[in-house]
Design an enzyme around this catalytic site. Structure first.
Site, PDB file in Angstrom:
ATOM      1  CB  CYS A 119      17.085 -41.719 -35.023  1.00  0.00           C
ATOM      2  SG  CYS A 119      16.060 -40.327 -34.517  1.00  0.00           S
ATOM      3  CG  HIS A 246      15.642 -43.412 -38.657  1.00  0.00           C
ATOM      4  ND1 HIS A 246      14.727 -43.631 -37.652  1.00  0.00           N
ATOM      5  CD2 HIS A 246      15.887 -42.074 -38.660  1.00  0.00           C
ATOM      6  CE1 HIS A 246      14.443 -42.478 -37.068  1.00  0.00           C
ATOM      7  NE2 HIS A 246      15.129 -41.518 -37.663  1.00  0.00           N
ATOM      8  CG  ASN A 276      12.379 -39.280 -36.504  1.00  0.00           C
ATOM      9  OD1 ASN A 276      12.553 -40.316 -35.857  1.00  0.00           O
ATOM     10  ND2 ASN A 276      13.371 -38.497 -36.873  1.00  0.00           N
TER      11      ASN A 276
HETATM   12  N1  COA Z   1       5.271 -25.374 -43.000  1.00  0.00           N
HETATM   13  C1  COA Z   1       5.442 -24.432 -43.946  1.00  0.00           C
HETATM   14  N2  COA Z   1       6.646 -23.932 -44.241  1.00  0.00           N
HETATM   15  C2  COA Z   1       7.698 -24.391 -43.538  1.00  0.00           C
HETATM   16  C3  COA Z   1       7.570 -25.359 -42.524  1.00  0.00           C
HETATM   17  C4  COA Z   1       6.271 -25.840 -42.276  1.00  0.00           C
HETATM   18  N3  COA Z   1       6.049 -26.795 -41.346  1.00  0.00           N
HETATM   19  N4  COA Z   1       8.776 -25.615 -42.029  1.00  0.00           N
HETATM   20  C5  COA Z   1       9.656 -24.858 -42.686  1.00  0.00           C
HETATM   21  N5  COA Z   1       8.996 -24.092 -43.601  1.00  0.00           N
HETATM   22  C6  COA Z   1       9.544 -23.128 -44.547  1.00  0.00           C
HETATM   23  C7  COA Z   1      10.865 -22.559 -44.110  1.00  0.00           C
HETATM   24  O1  COA Z   1      10.662 -21.468 -43.228  1.00  0.00           O
HETATM   25  C8  COA Z   1      11.467 -22.138 -45.416  1.00  0.00           C
HETATM   26  O2  COA Z   1      10.912 -20.914 -45.795  1.00  0.00           O
HETATM   27  P1  COA Z   1      11.807 -19.812 -46.549  1.00  0.00           P
HETATM   28  O3  COA Z   1      12.243 -20.464 -47.838  1.00  0.00           O
HETATM   29  O4  COA Z   1      10.867 -18.676 -46.726  1.00  0.00           O
HETATM   30  O5  COA Z   1      12.950 -19.519 -45.634  1.00  0.00           O
HETATM   31  C9  COA Z   1      10.961 -23.189 -46.409  1.00  0.00           C
HETATM   32  O6  COA Z   1       9.826 -23.793 -45.767  1.00  0.00           O
HETATM   33  C10 COA Z   1      11.970 -24.254 -46.760  1.00  0.00           C
HETATM   34  O7  COA Z   1      12.539 -24.713 -45.550  1.00  0.00           O
HETATM   35  P2  COA Z   1      13.655 -25.809 -45.573  1.00  0.00           P
HETATM   36  O8  COA Z   1      14.133 -26.057 -44.175  1.00  0.00           O
HETATM   37  O9  COA Z   1      14.691 -25.467 -46.620  1.00  0.00           O
HETATM   38  O10 COA Z   1      12.834 -27.067 -46.100  1.00  0.00           O
HETATM   39  P3  COA Z   1      13.362 -28.490 -46.489  1.00  0.00           P
HETATM   40  O11 COA Z   1      12.877 -28.832 -47.825  1.00  0.00           O
HETATM   41  O12 COA Z   1      14.828 -28.638 -46.193  1.00  0.00           O
HETATM   42  O13 COA Z   1      12.595 -29.424 -45.468  1.00  0.00           O
HETATM   43  C11 COA Z   1      12.871 -30.637 -43.408  1.00  0.00           C
HETATM   44  C12 COA Z   1      12.770 -29.257 -44.063  1.00  0.00           C
HETATM   45  C13 COA Z   1      13.084 -30.414 -41.933  1.00  0.00           C
HETATM   46  C14 COA Z   1      11.603 -31.399 -43.662  1.00  0.00           C
HETATM   47  C15 COA Z   1      14.076 -31.379 -44.051  1.00  0.00           C
HETATM   48  O14 COA Z   1      15.205 -30.558 -44.049  1.00  0.00           O
HETATM   49  C16 COA Z   1      14.389 -32.647 -43.307  1.00  0.00           C
HETATM   50  O15 COA Z   1      13.608 -33.563 -43.272  1.00  0.00           O
HETATM   51  N6  COA Z   1      15.603 -32.726 -42.730  1.00  0.00           N
HETATM   52  C17 COA Z   1      16.016 -33.905 -42.000  1.00  0.00           C
HETATM   53  C18 COA Z   1      15.296 -33.977 -40.687  1.00  0.00           C
HETATM   54  C19 COA Z   1      15.585 -35.271 -39.978  1.00  0.00           C
HETATM   55  O16 COA Z   1      15.660 -36.275 -40.594  1.00  0.00           O
HETATM   56  N7  COA Z   1      15.762 -35.182 -38.661  1.00  0.00           N
HETATM   57  C20 COA Z   1      15.953 -36.293 -37.814  1.00  0.00           C
HETATM   58  C21 COA Z   1      17.171 -37.053 -38.149  1.00  0.00           C
HETATM   59  S1  COA Z   1      17.185 -38.562 -37.300  1.00  0.00           S
END
Ligand code: COA
Length: 335
Positions: A119, A246, A276
């Site tokens: 990205c 980004h 994204n």
């Molecule tokens: N819907 C509902 N629940 C979901 C879900 C969805 N789409 N995706 C994940 N969950 C659940 C998980 O299973 C987890 O459940 P648990 O607590 O029972 O295990 C809970 O939600 C929390 O998951 P978690 O991964 O800790 O959430 P988060 O707050 O970290 O958010 C992202 C997840 C992916 C949105 C976040 O980590 C993120 O944006 N990371 C960066 C991603 C990024 O920028 N990538 C590209 C870089 S260029």
């Protein structure tokens, strides 16, 4: 020794901007119909409400050509002498996307190559284009960021499917003076292969991501690179009128702005509408913000990005008198 005026004449100046999005929109409601997720979860954790997704008849090359054509049509008239396409999702391993893009734009014969830096690819491509201008290889360079990131997640994976969309954005850079509006400041870039496993996609449909770790690195790296780019340009962070980060997650960009001490009303974003879009993210946001007036001529603008690799970067420019005539909606032939 090189005269100062000659050095000034080798700056890379943004003189055109354009973007393209596939017409097909996938809303959070569409996703909740087939995945174990909710609109509330996706919006509150990411800020995303919809994403544009290309059909099989709209390739990365097609998106790149549409965005580039708008940048060329709406910008200053220049003769493009090189093409750089940043993408993580080329249509094929070989040959590269850029020669095909150049030919479809009537630019057969110019140097053209792809660049993969996740990205952050668009910022790497800006630095590469500025280098082509400084090396006297080209007087003007077309820089495109184009990705179809919606092809990367496993369609059943609720943790990654909601995050990604498809699109393309482009700018034209021409040789000019360092004091001109649109001149790129120093481009800060970095990478860390020890984090290679944090976001990886061995093939389409098999994306793995450690979301929490990526989140932490993204905030840290974009904040640090932004401070370095501002300082290298001779700016205080308080001088920045518009932060263009980004677009991966609105919580990430909000943290970056907070760490930099930039008021939230100076942070631009469109992740809610497009998700994204990878290397397309920054030029898409530039084109949209210039079209809708959130980015005005004279705004001191800081661009920053983070991506798989890990890679990161930042640069500055004062926004020139550029405003694409159309919003980047619905470009593409599968309308
Ligand atoms: N819907 C509902 N629940 C979901 C879900 C969805 N789409 N995706 C994940 N969950 C659940 C998980 O299973 C987890 O459940 P648990 O607590 O029972 O295990 C809970 O939600 C929390 O998951 P978690 O991964 O800790 O959430 P988060 O707050 O970290 O958010 C992202 C997840 C992916 C949105 C976040 O980590 C993120 O944006 N990371 C960066 C991603 C990024 O920028 N990538 C590209 C870089 S260029």
């Amino acid at each position: 020794m090189t005269a100062a005026s000659e050095v000034a004449g080798r700056a890379a100046v943004v003189c055109g901007v354009g973007a393209a999005l596939p017409p097909h929109i996938v809303t959070n409601a569409d996703l909740t119909a087939r995945l174990d997720t909710t609109d509330e979860w996706i919006r509150s954790r990411t800020g995303i409400t919809q994403r544009h997704v290309a059909g099989v008849d709209l390739s990365t090359t097609d998106l790149a050509v549409h965005a580039a054509a708008q940048a060329l049509a709406d910008g200053e008239p220049v003769t493009v002498e090189a093409v750089v396409v940043a993408t993580t999702t080329p249509d094929r391993c070989c040959p590269a996307t850029a020669p095909a893009v150049a030919t479809r734009l009537g630019l057969t014969g110019v140097p053209a190559h792809d660049l993969a830096a996740g990205c952050t690819g668009f910022l790497y491509a800006l630095a590469t284009a500025a280098g082509l201008i400084a090396a006297d290889t080209a007087q003007a360079v077309l820089v495109v960021g184009a990705d179809r990131l919606a092809t990367l997640p496993d369609p059943e994976d609720r943790t990654t499917v909601p995050l990604f969309g498809d699109g393309a954005g482009a700018v034209v850079l021409r040789r000019g003076g360092a004091d001109e509006a649109g001149a790129l400041g120093p481009v800060v870039l970095g990478s860390d292969g020890t984090g290679a496993d944090l976001i990886r996609a061995p093939r389409p449909g098999a994306l793995y991501m450690d979301g929490a770790e990526v989140f932490r690195h993204a905030v840290d790296r974009m904040s640090t690179a932004s401070r370095q780019a501002a300082s290298a340009a001779g700016w205080n962070v308080t001088d920045i009128d518009r932060l263009i980060p980004h677009q991966a997650n609105s919580r990430i960009t909000s943290f970056v702005a907070r760490q930099l001490g930039i008021p939230d009303d100076r942070r631009l974003g469109n992740v809610g509408d497009v998700g994204n879009t990878g290397a397309a993210s920054l030029p898409l946001l530039l084109a949209r913000s210039a079209a809708d007036g959130r980015l005005e001529p004279g705004h001191r603008t800081l661009l920053t990005a983070f991506g798989a690799g890990l890679t990161w970067g930042a640069t500055t420019l004062t926004w020139p008198g550029l405003s694409p005539t159309r919003r980047p909606e619905g470009a593409g032939h599968d309308r």
